[in-house]
Write an enzyme that holds these catalytic residues in place. Sequence first.
Site, PDB file in Angstrom:
ATOM      1  N   GLY A 110       0.798  -1.220   0.000  1.00 20.03           N
ATOM      2  CA  GLY A 110       0.000   0.000   0.000  1.00 20.03           C
ATOM      3  C   GLY A 110       0.828   1.267   0.000  1.00 20.03           C
ATOM      4  N   GLU A 113       1.633   1.825  -3.524  1.00 21.16           N
ATOM      5  CA  GLU A 113       0.417   2.270  -4.216  1.00 21.16           C
ATOM      6  C   GLU A 113       0.072   3.713  -3.872  1.00 21.16           C
ATOM      7  OE1 GLU A 113      -2.345  -1.594  -4.821  1.00 21.16           O
ATOM      8  OE2 GLU A 113      -1.682  -1.251  -2.767  1.00 21.16           O
TER       9      GLU A 113
END
Length: 260
Positions: A110, A113
């Site tokens: 994450g 991302e």
Amino acid sequence: MEESVRFEREGHIGLITLNRPEELNALNYDTLERLGNLIEQVRLDAKEIRVVIVKAEGRAFSAGADLKERRTLTEQQVRRNVRKIRDVFTALERLPQPTIAMINGFAFGGGFELALACDFRYAVADAKMGLTEVSLGIIPGAGGTQRLSRLIGPSKAKELILTARRIQAQEAYQIGFVNAVAKDTEELRELAMGLASEILANAPLAVYQAKSAIDRGSSVDLQTGLDIETMCYEVIIPTTDRLEALEAFREKRKPVFKGE
């Protein structure tokens, strides 16, 4: 207790700082909620906040999802968290303001991302990063499979995602994930603030519409993209800043843009 995400302003620059250094800035639900709320505030204040920098305290940008929290969640709560992180990163990507990620260390899952949802990425030379989800029995769920393939091409994205490979900043630069590599955190800040300053010298509404034209046109055919560009240009024609630029050119001075 300190907030998991901080917000500060330096002139027209908004600085969003992940602030869980002891947890390598892992993204638990509370952090995602806080981040989402800040992104919405920034979106609503686009006249004053014209560039956004996303950075982090400590030795990591973000190690990704908070796996300590994840182990305590039900399947329904996991689905909630995945929806939340995807929605927050999409809101970041859709900000009208240009966004810059300062990758000061680890950026996995994450965290990778989060950087991917920004317009620009700078990283320190010793940063390590990657989409490592398949090694944990899951897949990237916050846009990684889609944004990375659009940025560096499907084949290279598959190579990184399917191997869960961790790469250094220089390789990330070579494949086009980061815009530049800094030798240390001081130079990292200089690069990010330098780019922000260059952008701030221009008419903010024109910057926003140019970003919108690129983003909206990147996944459509050329003619549709040209139509989008035309629509974005039309938004700029009645602005005060456009007239100010013409007047400044006539008077041989720098324009003073107000975002109007």
